[in-house]
Motif scaffolding. Structure first.
Motif, short mmCIF file in Angstrom:
data_model
loop_
_atom_site.label_atom_id
_atom_site.label_comp_id
_atom_site.label_asym_id
_atom_site.label_seq_id
_atom_site.Cartn_x
_atom_site.Cartn_y
_atom_site.Cartn_z
N ALA A 250 0.86 -1.19 0.00
CA ALA A 250 0.00 0.00 0.00
C ALA A 250 0.89 1.23 0.00
CB ALA A 250 -0.93 0.00 1.20
N VAL A 251 0.64 2.13 -0.94
CA VAL A 251 1.46 3.33 -1.12
C VAL A 251 0.63 4.56 -0.74
CG1 VAL A 251 2.80 4.70 -2.77
CG2 VAL A 251 2.75 2.20 -2.97
N ASP A 252 1.22 5.42 0.04
CA ASP A 252 0.56 6.67 0.43
C ASP A 252 0.73 7.67 -0.71
OD1 ASP A 252 -0.57 8.83 1.63
OD2 ASP A 252 0.52 8.63 3.54
N ALA A 253 -0.30 7.81 -1.55
CA ALA A 253 -0.25 8.71 -2.70
C ALA A 253 -1.02 9.99 -2.46
CB ALA A 253 -0.80 8.00 -3.94
N ASP A 254 -1.23 10.36 -1.19
CA ASP A 254 -1.94 11.60 -0.86
C ASP A 254 -0.93 12.74 -0.81
OD1 ASP A 254 -3.57 13.60 0.03
OD2 ASP A 254 -4.32 12.50 1.78
N PRO A 255 -1.02 13.73 -1.68
CA PRO A 255 -0.04 14.82 -1.67
C PRO A 255 -0.24 15.80 -0.52
CG PRO A 255 -1.69 15.23 -3.36
CD PRO A 255 -1.98 13.89 -2.79
N ASP A 256 -1.33 15.67 0.21
CA ASP A 256 -1.62 16.60 1.31
C ASP A 256 -1.26 16.02 2.67
OD1 ASP A 256 -2.61 18.46 -0.52
OD2 ASP A 256 -4.61 17.58 -0.44
N GLY A 257 -0.29 15.15 2.72
CA GLY A 257 0.18 14.62 4.00
C GLY A 257 -0.72 13.53 4.53
N GLY A 258 -0.68 12.35 3.96
CA GLY A 258 -1.49 11.24 4.42
C GLY A 258 -0.90 10.57 5.64
N ASN A 259 -1.72 9.78 6.30
CA ASN A 259 -1.30 9.08 7.53
C ASN A 259 -1.44 7.56 7.37
OD1 ASN A 259 -4.07 9.11 7.43
ND2 ASN A 259 -4.35 9.37 9.66
N LEU A 260 -1.17 7.06 6.16
CA LEU A 260 -1.33 5.62 5.91
C LEU A 260 -0.41 4.79 6.78
CD1 LEU A 260 -2.58 3.36 4.15
CD2 LEU A 260 -0.70 3.71 2.55
N ALA A 261 0.84 5.20 6.92
CA ALA A 261 1.79 4.41 7.72
C ALA A 261 1.38 4.37 9.19
CB ALA A 261 3.19 4.99 7.57
N ASP A 262 0.80 5.45 9.69
CA ASP A 262 0.38 5.46 11.10
C ASP A 262 -0.80 4.54 11.34
OD1 ASP A 262 2.36 7.34 11.63
OD2 ASP A 262 1.03 9.03 11.18
N ARG A 263 -1.74 4.46 10.40
CA ARG A 263 -2.90 3.59 10.59
C ARG A 263 -2.54 2.12 10.38
NH1 ARG A 263 -7.81 6.04 10.93
NH2 ARG A 263 -8.24 4.12 12.06
N ALA A 264 -1.50 1.84 9.61
CA ALA A 264 -1.09 0.45 9.37
C ALA A 264 -0.03 -0.03 10.37
CB ALA A 264 -0.56 0.28 7.96
N GLY A 265 0.59 0.88 11.09
CA GLY A 265 1.64 0.48 12.02
C GLY A 265 3.01 0.79 11.45
N ARG A 266 3.53 1.97 11.77
CA ARG A 266 4.81 2.40 11.21
C ARG A 266 5.95 1.63 11.88
NH1 ARG A 266 6.45 7.13 8.60
NH2 ARG A 266 4.38 8.08 9.00
N GLN A 267 6.83 1.09 11.08
CA GLN A 267 8.03 0.39 11.54
C GLN A 267 9.31 1.01 10.99
OE1 GLN A 267 7.36 -3.61 10.20
NE2 GLN A 267 6.13 -4.18 11.99
N SER A 268 9.19 1.74 9.91
CA SER A 268 10.37 2.33 9.28
C SER A 268 10.09 3.81 9.04
CB SER A 268 10.68 1.62 7.96
OG SER A 268 11.73 2.27 7.27
N ALA A 269 11.13 4.61 9.22
CA ALA A 269 11.02 6.05 8.97
C ALA A 269 11.28 6.40 7.51
CB ALA A 269 11.98 6.82 9.88
N ALA A 270 11.60 5.43 6.69
CA ALA A 270 11.90 5.70 5.28
C ALA A 270 10.63 6.10 4.55
CB ALA A 270 12.51 4.46 4.64
N THR A 271 10.79 6.85 3.49
CA THR A 271 9.66 7.37 2.71
C THR A 271 9.84 7.03 1.23
OG1 THR A 271 10.73 9.51 2.39
CG2 THR A 271 9.36 9.26 4.36
N ILE A 272 8.87 7.50 0.44
CA ILE A 272 8.93 7.28 -1.00
C ILE A 272 10.14 7.95 -1.60
CG2 ILE A 272 7.71 7.75 -3.17
CD1 ILE A 272 5.09 7.52 -1.65
N ALA A 273 10.47 9.14 -1.10
CA ALA A 273 11.64 9.86 -1.62
C ALA A 273 12.92 9.07 -1.38
CB ALA A 273 11.73 11.24 -0.97
N ASP A 274 13.03 8.41 -0.24
CA ASP A 274 14.23 7.59 0.03
C ASP A 274 14.31 6.40 -0.93
OD1 ASP A 274 14.81 9.32 2.14
OD2 ASP A 274 13.64 8.11 3.56
N LEU A 275 13.19 5.80 -1.22
CA LEU A 275 13.18 4.66 -2.16
C LEU A 275 13.58 5.11 -3.56
CD1 LEU A 275 12.46 1.66 -2.72
CD2 LEU A 275 10.15 2.46 -3.24
#
Length: 465
Positions: A250-275
């Motif tokens: 699941a990819v957070d494609a919300d340009p207005d600051g989505g919270n997908l990682a928080d609702r699924a359980g964040r384990q990594s601080a990496a983001t799309i930009a890092d990938l």
């Protein structure tokens, strides 16, 4: 003809008369003809020998013989025997009928047609691979039942392959895992099998396990914020991952600051930009270092922090991410923003093969969902609308101010039946914390599984994007 009839119908005691006898009768004198012999024959007796022993021919006193008088011939008609399968001569079954006289003698006989050969029984057909016709000894084809296929005609087909079509009944029924059937099985060991609800759930799981060719992408949209797009994305991805057991992202494609990682359980601080900045991605484990995974094995790739982001998530970022992850994940879900004119939304719409339109159970949310469907139809996404599902989400407790059944009937006029899913209010979702699939309500969980099954029905459709 008389000679032929004489040979055919003479009695057993009569001598056989030949052609020479008929010739002699033709040359006999006219005045000395007298009928003699047995019945059915006209014979001419020669003149008496004169006294002295000199035949008339020697004395030269024989008059010229006149033509023999017409004699009556007899035509016999053979009565067919009562039970005879082959032509036979039976002299005792004749009935004679007189006929007009005509010239007789061997020279007046007509050529008789050759008797037709007796019908011979056709030989038994040899086994052959021709099922529609079989040939007999004369080379003609006659219709017949299909010949049994022998082992020699099987060719290169393996015998083990034919066993896959043989139905096998299970000797043991699967016991129920819930309800009174399960309790009865625990107390008495009486196995009544699965309940109708369990059979329906197994059917849903079978649909969800359909094979998705290459990487299948699904977008979750909603024109109005606060309708539960992120919660639906996490619950849907978790259900798909738990039932299918393969890699789902699941990819957070919300340009207005989505919270997908928080609702699924964040384990990594990496983001799309890092990938996207990593140029040495060659294995799945390299991708896994930038994702988070929840208890249902759903992986999440989060977007940049809104406060520290240098620019918004756009269509180039989406295409760059999908070009990388599509080689390692079977399903990719996109949690999109509220607008459809944003570059990120346009990029998602250009690649996804399925769509989920989320609306709240209110008149305002229903209007936003209807506007989304009209926009897709008028902007060249008619085929994508045919693979869309509509989710009516109760985001607040209590009875809504709209007739939900009537709303479902209105939306089913634009999508296929069974693709409008109503989600009840769920306390675990409303808490706003990490979503766990096992903590969802029974009805909410079943509706999410039905949504996953409806989307999975399009996995093998040919008109994918």
């Amino acid at each position: 003809m008389s000679a032929d009839y004489d040979r055919l119908f003479h009695s057993a005691g009569d001598p056989v008369q030949t052609a020479e006898d008929g010739a002699d009768r033709d040359a006999a004198p006219q005045g000395s003809a007298a009928p003699t012999g047995g019945p059915g024959r006209n014979e001419v007796t020669p003149p008496p020998m004169p006294i002295g022993g000199t035949p008339p021919a020697a004395t030269g006193q024989t008059k010229a013989a006149a033509a023999p008088p017409p004699r009556e011939t007899e035509v016999t008609t053979q009565m067919p025997p009562a039970r005879s399968t082959a032509p036979q001569r039976q002299p005792n079954s004749m009935m004679r009928t007189p006929k007009a006289a005509g010239p007789a003698g061997a020279r007046f006989e007509q050529a008789r047609p050759a008797p037709a050969p007796a019908a011979r029984p056709a030989p038994a057909p040899a086994p052959s691979h021709f099922a529609d016709s079989q040939a007999d000894v004369n080379g003609t084809f006659r219709a017949g039942p299909p010949a049994p296929t022998s082992a020699a005609t099987i060719g290169n087909h393996r015998a083990i392959d034919a066993l896959s079509h043989v139905g096998v009944k299970s000797a043991v029924k699967m016991p129920s895992q819930r309800g009174w059937r399960h309790l009865l099985y625990l107390l008495t060991r009486i196995n009544l099998g699965l309940s109708p609800d369990e059979l329906y759930e197994m059917e849903l799981h079978t649909r969800i396990r359909r094979n998705a060719r290459d990487s299948y992408q699904i977008g979750i949209f909603g024109l109005k914020g606060g309708v539960g797009k992120t919660a639906v994305t996490v619950a849907l991805g978790s259900a798909l991952s738990k039932v299918r057991g393969d890699r789902i992202l699941a990819v957070d494609a919300d340009p207005d600051g989505g919270n997908l990682a928080d609702r699924a359980g964040r384990q990594s601080a990496a983001t799309i930009a890092d990938l996207l900045s990593d140029k040495e991605l060659a294995r799945y484990n390299d991708i896994r270092a930038y994702t988070s995974m929840n208890a249902a094995n759903l992986e999440v790739l989060s977007s940049e922090d809104y406060s520290g982001a240098r620019r918004e998530f756009n269509d180039e970022d989406w295409k760059g991410v999908t070009n990388i992850v599509s080689r390692y994940y079977n399903l990719v879900l996109a949690d999109c923003g509220a607008g459809l004119f944003q570059p990120a939304a346009r990029g998602v719409l250009s690649t996804v093969s399925g769509l989920v339109i989320v609306a709240s159970a209110s008149i305002d949310g229903a209007r936003q969902a209807a506007l989304t469907m009209d926009w897709l139809r008028q902007n060249g996404y008619q085929d994508l609308l045919g693979r869309s599902c509509v989710v009516i989400n109760h985001v607040v407790p209590g009875k809504p101010n709209i007739d939900v059944d009537d709303l479902v009937a209105q939306f089913e006029r634009h999508v296929a039946p069974g693709r409008v899913v109503v989600l009840p209010f769920d306390k675990h979702i409303a808490a706003g914390t990490e979503i766990q699939l096992d903590l969802l309500g029974k009805t909410f969980h079943r509706r999410i599984v039905e949504l996953a099954a409806a989307l999975s029905d399009d996995f093998d459709r040919l008109e994918r994007r």
